[in-house]
Design a protein around this motif. Structure first.
Motif, PDB file in Angstrom:
ATOM      1  N   LYS A   1      47.659  44.319  50.243  1.00 13.91           N
ATOM      2  CA  LYS A   1      49.158  43.478  50.061  1.00 13.91           C
ATOM      3  C   LYS A   1      49.404  43.110  51.279  1.00 13.91           C
ATOM      4  CE  LYS A   1      53.103  46.143  49.452  1.00 13.91           C
ATOM      5  NZ  LYS A   1      54.082  43.968  49.182  1.00 13.91           N
ATOM      6  N   ALA A   2      50.580  42.112  50.651  1.00 16.53           N
ATOM      7  CA  ALA A   2      50.171  41.059  51.513  1.00 16.53           C
ATOM      8  C   ALA A   2      51.989  40.874  51.335  1.00 16.53           C
ATOM      9  CB  ALA A   2      49.760  39.372  50.715  1.00 16.53           C
ATOM     10  N   GLU A   3      52.765  40.258  51.720  1.00 22.76           N
ATOM     11  CA  GLU A   3      54.333  39.452  51.957  1.00 22.76           C
ATOM     12  C   GLU A   3      54.917  39.748  50.516  1.00 22.76           C
ATOM     13  OE1 GLU A   3      57.658  37.706  53.984  1.00 22.76           O
ATOM     14  OE2 GLU A   3      56.313  37.821  55.448  1.00 22.76           O
ATOM     15  N   GLY A   4      55.273  40.163  49.863  1.00 20.31           N
ATOM     16  CA  GLY A   4      56.211  39.365  48.548  1.00 20.31           C
ATOM     17  C   GLY A   4      54.962  40.046  47.339  1.00 20.31           C
ATOM     18  N   LEU A   5      54.526  40.419  47.750  1.00 21.50           N
ATOM     19  CA  LEU A   5      53.120  40.901  46.655  1.00 21.50           C
ATOM     20  C   LEU A   5      52.970  42.785  46.404  1.00 21.50           C
ATOM     21  CD1 LEU A   5      50.564  38.128  47.021  1.00 21.50           C
ATOM     22  CD2 LEU A   5      52.472  38.464  45.170  1.00 21.50           C
ATOM     23  N   PRO A   6      52.704  43.112  45.519  1.00 16.83           N
ATOM     24  CA  PRO A   6      52.578  44.588  45.496  1.00 16.83           C
ATOM     25  C   PRO A   6      51.011  45.001  46.030  1.00 16.83           C
ATOM     26  CG  PRO A   6      52.122  43.260  43.570  1.00 16.83           C
ATOM     27  CD  PRO A   6      52.530  42.525  43.843  1.00 16.83           C
ATOM     28  N   LYS A   7      50.853  46.091  46.403  1.00 15.02           N
ATOM     29  CA  LYS A   7      49.491  46.569  46.735  1.00 15.02           C
ATOM     30  C   LYS A   7      48.624  46.858  45.730  1.00 15.02           C
ATOM     31  CE  LYS A   7      49.167  51.172  47.141  1.00 15.02           C
ATOM     32  NZ  LYS A   7      49.110  52.670  47.998  1.00 15.02           N
ATOM     33  N   GLU A   8      47.661  46.645  45.822  1.00 15.62           N
ATOM     34  CA  GLU A   8      46.852  45.751  44.587  1.00 15.62           C
ATOM     35  C   GLU A   8      45.160  46.899  44.913  1.00 15.62           C
ATOM     36  OE1 GLU A   8      44.861  45.128  40.748  1.00 15.62           O
ATOM     37  OE2 GLU A   8      46.695  44.151  41.205  1.00 15.62           O
ATOM     38  N   LYS A   9      44.535  47.051  44.259  1.00 11.97           N
ATOM     39  CA  LYS A   9      43.242  47.737  44.262  1.00 11.97           C
ATOM     40  C   LYS A   9      42.542  46.805  44.217  1.00 11.97           C
ATOM     41  CE  LYS A   9      40.769  52.562  43.238  1.00 11.97           C
ATOM     42  NZ  LYS A   9      40.117  53.338  42.285  1.00 11.97           N
ATOM     43  N   ILE A  10      41.861  46.829  45.097  1.00 11.53           N
ATOM     44  CA  ILE A  10      40.614  46.203  45.491  1.00 11.53           C
ATOM     45  C   ILE A  10      38.537  46.829  45.050  1.00 11.53           C
ATOM     46  CG2 ILE A  10      42.101  44.249  46.424  1.00 11.53           C
ATOM     47  CD1 ILE A  10      40.685  44.958  49.316  1.00 11.53           C
ATOM     48  N   ALA A  11      39.018  47.764  45.778  1.00  7.01           N
ATOM     49  CA  ALA A  11      37.944  48.969  46.152  1.00  7.01           C
ATOM     50  C   ALA A  11      37.675  49.797  46.274  1.00  7.01           C
ATOM     51  CB  ALA A  11      37.156  48.046  47.388  1.00  7.01           C
TER      52      ALA A  11
END
Length: 177
Positions: free
Chosen positions: A103-113
């Protein structure tokens, strides 16, 4: 016939040179953070755990590799490995599954692993499967955080401190090449 062989040879040499140049535009960025899984009494329930924000220092990593933020083509997570720091001599047998999100500011939560069906014989290190999604917009930020979702299959009587080591593969243009 000789002309075709000559053209084929030149094409092969040109292609090999392009591949070598492309390899020069690839490098890795490593990040380390820690995750604390609190002692719990609930089983088989997902628990979300936030890590402290990770300072990306991407600008300096790009500069060391002779590129800039705007020349990055893609960034993908290549490796995410977890190691239990505390309690000593513990293993991952308490886990049923684990998912890691970025998760980063202004970006949606993204599954990475992730790792489903963690083995009872997993030991104190656990390598996760990675999604392969392009994460350049997250890593180019000044900070990002990892969100860990765990499902335990046994009650924890003590907090677990886990070190997370990530390796991101960066593909960039070297100063516009």
């Amino acid at each position: 016939m000789k002309r075709n062989l000559y053209i084929l040879t030149l094409f092969s040499l040109g292609f090999a040179a392009c591949e070598q140049i492309d390899e020069l535009t690839k490098f890795e960025i490593d990040y380390d953070t820690s995750i604390t899984i609190p002692s719990t009494t609930g089983l088989n329930l997902p628990l979300d755990i936030l890590t402290p924000d990770v300072s990306s220092n991407a600008e300096s990593s790009f500069a060391i590799n002779d590129t800039r933020k705007d020349l990055v083509e893609e960034i993908r997570l290549k490796k995410l490995e977890l190691t239990i720091r505390e309690p000593k001599n513990a293993d991952f047998s308490f886990l049923k599954s684990i998912n890691i999100y970025i998760k980063a500011e202004g970006l949606p939560k993204e599954k990475i692993a992730w790792h489903d069906d963690v083995s009872a014989n997993s030991g104190s290190k656990l390598s996760l499967e990675t999604t392969g999604v392009d994460l350049k917009e997250y890593i180019k930020q000044d900070e990002f955080s990892l969100i860990t979702e765990v499902v335990t299959d046994e009650a924890l009587s003590t907090d677990y401190t886990i070190d997370a080591h990530t390796v991101f593969g960066v593909n960039a243009k070297i100063l516009g090449i």
